[in-house]
Design a protein around this motif. Structure first.
Motif, PDB file in Angstrom:
ATOM      1  N   ASP A  83       0.808  -1.153   0.034  1.00 41.86           N
ATOM      2  CA  ASP A  83       0.095   0.014  -0.037  1.00 41.86           C
ATOM      3  C   ASP A  83       0.915   1.261  -0.118  1.00 41.86           C
ATOM      4  O   ASP A  83       0.151   2.282  -0.020  1.00 41.86           O
ATOM      5  CB  ASP A  83      -0.825  -0.016   1.270  1.00 41.86           C
ATOM      6  N   THR A  84       2.350   1.175   0.148  1.00 42.59           N
ATOM      7  CA  THR A  84       3.150   2.271  -0.038  1.00 42.59           C
ATOM      8  C   THR A  84       2.825   2.972  -1.178  1.00 42.59           C
ATOM      9  O   THR A  84       3.164   2.571  -2.403  1.00 42.59           O
ATOM     10  CB  THR A  84       4.566   1.801   0.318  1.00 42.59           C
ATOM     11  N   ALA A  85       2.663   4.156  -1.007  1.00 44.07           N
ATOM     12  CA  ALA A  85       2.320   5.030  -2.444  1.00 44.07           C
ATOM     13  C   ALA A  85       1.936   6.525  -1.903  1.00 44.07           C
ATOM     14  O   ALA A  85       1.680   6.763  -0.850  1.00 44.07           O
ATOM     15  CB  ALA A  85       1.189   4.289  -3.280  1.00 44.07           C
ATOM     16  N   SER A  86       1.706   7.213  -3.114  1.00 46.69           N
ATOM     17  CA  SER A  86       1.080   8.494  -2.682  1.00 46.69           C
ATOM     18  C   SER A  86      -0.670   8.403  -3.167  1.00 46.69           C
ATOM     19  O   SER A  86      -0.981   7.693  -4.061  1.00 46.69           O
ATOM     20  CB  SER A  86       1.616   9.614  -3.560  1.00 46.69           C
ATOM     21  N   TYR A  87      -1.208   9.036  -2.455  1.00 46.92           N
ATOM     22  CA  TYR A  87      -2.738   9.044  -2.252  1.00 46.92           C
ATOM     23  C   TYR A  87      -3.282  10.565  -2.708  1.00 46.92           C
ATOM     24  O   TYR A  87      -2.915  11.435  -1.992  1.00 46.92           O
ATOM     25  CB  TYR A  87      -3.419   8.520  -1.325  1.00 46.92           C
ATOM     26  N   PHE A  88      -4.067  10.570  -3.554  1.00 46.17           N
ATOM     27  CA  PHE A  88      -4.712  11.825  -4.086  1.00 46.17           C
ATOM     28  C   PHE A  88      -6.271  11.713  -3.991  1.00 46.17           C
ATOM     29  O   PHE A  88      -6.836  10.794  -4.580  1.00 46.17           O
ATOM     30  CB  PHE A  88      -4.204  12.018  -5.518  1.00 46.17           C
ATOM     31  N   CYS A  89      -6.852  12.905  -3.805  1.00 43.44           N
ATOM     32  CA  CYS A  89      -8.120  12.903  -4.059  1.00 43.44           C
ATOM     33  C   CYS A  89      -8.477  14.010  -5.108  1.00 43.44           C
ATOM     34  O   CYS A  89      -7.737  14.998  -5.143  1.00 43.44           O
ATOM     35  CB  CYS A  89      -8.840  13.473  -2.716  1.00 43.44           C
TER      36      CYS A  89
END
Lengths: 108, 116
Positions: A83-89
């Motif tokens: 799940d290591t990642a960047s998350y964007f909305c």
């Protein structure tokens, strides 16, 4: 479309823990979407929540939307190293406007 | 599951050269997009394309850039005379026109462009 502002900017947790990321936006939206980006790679669509929905689930993901507060949250339960990642909305479906994201690190 | 594909995955070019980045959107999609991400920066919208014409473009998308759908499957981004500052990852995206999935853009893996 609407840019979301993700918070926190960075989050580091242990595998198995839950991760919560928040998003705020400024004007009304028809929908809000969350995307994930692994380092140096493409954007993967995670989940879309419409303005008339309050909560949505997809596997280990839970998204909430509070249109009165113009905010959303993304909860990842039982996190994994993958799940290591960047998350964007992002709000809307046309010209997507990305913020800086939340950089999530899940330590094994 | 259908995916957006992009070629090449990496491209190195000399400043002033023309480059063409290629994308194959998901087959029943009709809206197409290009975005770019300079290393360490945000993903930025470049252009959207529908019904064989540009729907919207950003300030970045100046006269050096053009897009084309030369056939029923490919969607290309051309940069006529590359500059050092064009070095970035370029992403193609597509979405269907309607239905439950009509609101979501699906992204390709990107082309990393390096201008020397």
């Amino acid at each position: 479309s609407q840019q979301g502002e993700e918070d926190p900017q960075a989050l580091s947790i242990q595998e198995g823990e839950n991760a919560t990321m928040n998003c705020s936006y400024k004007t009304s939206i028809n929908n809000l979407q969350w995307y994930r980006q692994n380092s140096g790679r493409g954007l993967v669509h995670l989940i879309l929540i419409r303005s008339n929905e309050r909560e949505k689930h997809s596997g280990r993901l839970r998204v909430t939307l509070d249109t009165s507060k113009k905010s959303s949250s993304l909860l990842i339960t039982a996190s994994r190293a993958a799940d290591t990642a960047s998350y964007f909305c992002v709000g809307g479906s046309e010209k997507l406007v990305f913020g800086k994201g939340t950089k999530l690190t899940v330590n094994p | 599951e259908p995916e957006v594909t992009q070629t090449p995955s990496h491209q190195v070019t000399q400043m002033g050269q023309e480059v063409i980045l290629r994308c194959v959107p998901i087959s029943n999609h009709l809206y197409f997009y290009w975005y770019r991400q300079i290393l360490g920066q945000k993903v930025e919208f470049l252009v959207s394309f529908y019904n064989n014409e540009i729907s919207e473009k950003s300030e970045i998308f100046d006269d050096q850039f053009s897009v084309e759908r030369p056939d029923g499957s490919n969607f290309t981004l051309k940069i006529r005379s590359t500059k050092l500052e064009d070095s970035a990852m370029y992403f193609c995206a597509s979405r269907p026109t309607s239905g439950v999935l009509g609101e979501t853009q699906y992204f390709g893996p990107g082309t990393r462009l390096l201008v020397l």
